[in-house]
Design a protein around this motif. Structure first.
Motif, PDB file in Angstrom:
ATOM      1  N   ASP A 129       0.842  -1.184   0.000  1.00  0.00           N
ATOM      2  CA  ASP A 129       0.000   0.000   0.000  1.00  0.00           C
ATOM      3  C   ASP A 129       0.883   1.242   0.000  1.00  0.00           C
TER       4      ASP A 129
ATOM      5  N   GLN B 270      -0.011   4.667   0.261  1.00  0.00           N
ATOM      6  CA  GLN B 270      -1.057   5.653   0.505  1.00  0.00           C
ATOM      7  C   GLN B 270      -0.517   6.927   1.139  1.00  0.00           C
TER       8      GLN B 270
ATOM      9  N   GLN C  82      -3.464   8.246  10.967  1.00  0.00           N
ATOM     10  CA  GLN C  82      -4.323   7.081  10.802  1.00  0.00           C
ATOM     11  C   GLN C  82      -5.735   7.509  10.388  1.00  0.00           C
ATOM     12  N   GLU C  83      -6.207   8.607  10.973  1.00  0.00           N
ATOM     13  CA  GLU C  83      -7.543   9.101  10.600  1.00  0.00           C
ATOM     14  C   GLU C  83      -7.552   9.604   9.165  1.00  0.00           C
TER      15      GLU C  83
ATOM     16  N   ARG D 193      -5.685   8.524   6.735  1.00  0.00           N
ATOM     17  CA  ARG D 193      -5.673   7.323   5.886  1.00  0.00           C
ATOM     18  C   ARG D 193      -7.093   6.806   5.668  1.00  0.00           C
ATOM     19  N   GLY D 194      -7.903   6.890   6.684  1.00  0.00           N
ATOM     20  CA  GLY D 194      -9.270   6.396   6.577  1.00  0.00           C
ATOM     21  C   GLY D 194     -10.175   7.291   5.759  1.00  0.00           C
ATOM     22  N   ARG D 195      -9.810   8.566   5.649  1.00  0.00           N
ATOM     23  CA  ARG D 195     -10.670   9.532   4.963  1.00  0.00           C
ATOM     24  C   ARG D 195     -10.270   9.766   3.505  1.00  0.00           C
TER      25      ARG D 195
ATOM     26  N   ASP E  75      -7.764   8.842  -0.133  1.00  0.00           N
ATOM     27  CA  ASP E  75      -7.056   7.822  -0.906  1.00  0.00           C
ATOM     28  C   ASP E  75      -5.547   8.029  -0.863  1.00  0.00           C
TER      29      ASP E  75
END
Length: 230
Positions: A38, A40, A143-144, A146-148, A150
Motif C-alpha cells: 500500500d 497511501q 491514521q484518521e 488514511r481512513g478519509r 485515498d
C-alpha cells in the motif's frame, strides 16, 4: 488570504506542458513503485532549503486529484510552511492546532479550487515541532487521514536542517527526495539519503530538479531511483 496571492502551479495553469507531464510521470512511478504494498502515505523532502520540495508535492497532489482520487496535502513543515501560500488558504489554525488539541480535524481541513484536493495547513508555528510530529497524537491523526483519503501527502522540512523529516519518514509508506541538480553537491545529497537510510525509510526515488533538457522546455523534474548522480 486572497486567491490572487496563490503561487503558480503548472499542473493547474498549463496541464498540457512538458513539465506538467513530468509530474504525471512522477505520479505513475510512485504508484508502480509498490505493486504489492500500500502506497497511501507519501512524504516529500529535500536535502536543504530552496530545492523545490513544496512545489513538487503540491503539483504531485494536483495530479492525483485529477485522477479522481481523494487527496489531502499536509503541510508538516511547521517551521517554514508554504502550502497555504501555494493554494491561497488561511493558516490561522492547522496541523499544530490539531496536535495541541486546540482544534478538531474537521475545522482545519480546507478544500481547494482543485476538485478532490484538500489541504491541511501547518497552523501556528509551535515551539516544539519535532516533539509534535513524533507524538502519539500525530500517529492518530495520520491514521484518521488514511481512513478519509485515498492519498495522504506530507510536505516536510529539509533533512539536513532538523530531525522532523526523519521522524515522519518512519510513519510514511514511502519517501521522495528532491534534489536541486544545479545547487546541491553529491556529498550533500548522499548525506541526505544516509539520514533516511538511518531510520530505515523506504526511499521511492529521487526527483532531480532544474535539470535542463533543452532550450524550449527549460527545466523539468526527473525521477530516478538508486544512486545520486554527480
Amino acid at each position: 488570504m486572497s486567491r490572487s496571492n496563490k503561487r503558480h502551479l503548472v499542473t493547474v495553469a498549463n496541464p498540457k506542458s512538458p513539465i506538467a507531464e513530468s509530474y504525471r510521470a512522477l505520479r505513475t512511478n510512485v504508484d508502480y513503485s509498490a505493486i504489492d504494498d500500500d502506497m497511501q502515505l507519501v512524504m516529500v523532502t529535500s536535502a536543504g532549503v530552496g530545492e523545490g520540495k513544496s512545489t513538487t508535492i503540491a503539483n504531485l497532489a494536483v495530479t492525483y486529484a485529477q485522477m479522481d482520487r481523494r487527496v489531502v496535502l499536509v503541510d508538516a513543515d511547521m517551521r517554514k510552511p508554504t502550502e497555504h501560500y501555494t493554494f491561497g488558504l488561511s493558516n490561522i489554525v492547522g496541523l499544530s492546532s490539531v496536535i495541541a488539541q486546540q482544534a478538531e480535524l474537521d475545522q482545519v481541513l480546507q478544500p481547494t479550487s482543485v476538485p478532490n484536493l484538500t489541504v491541511l495547513t501547518s497552523g501556528p508555528v509551535p515551539p516544539n515541532p519535532s516533539e509534535m510530529l513524533g507524538s502519539r497524537r500525530m500517529d492518530a491523526l495520520l491514521q484518521e487521514l488514511r481512513g478519509r483519503f485515498d492519498m495522504v501527502l506530507l510536505d516536510t522540512p529539509p533533512l539536513l536542517a532538523v530531525t522532523d523529516a526523519q521522524i515522519l519518514a518512519t510513519k510514511s509508506d514511502g519517501v521522495l527526495l528532491v534534489i536541486d541538480y544545479g545547487k546541491v553537491k553529491r556529498e550533500i545529497a548522499l548525506q541526505a539519503k544516509a539520514s533516511l537510510d538511518k531510520v530505515r525509510a523506504r526511499i521511492l526515488g529521487v526527483v532531480m530538479n532544474n535539470v535542463k533538457r533543452n532550450a524550449k522546455d527549460n527545466y523539468y523534474y526527473y525521477y530516478g531511483s538508486g544512486d545520486i548522480p554527480r
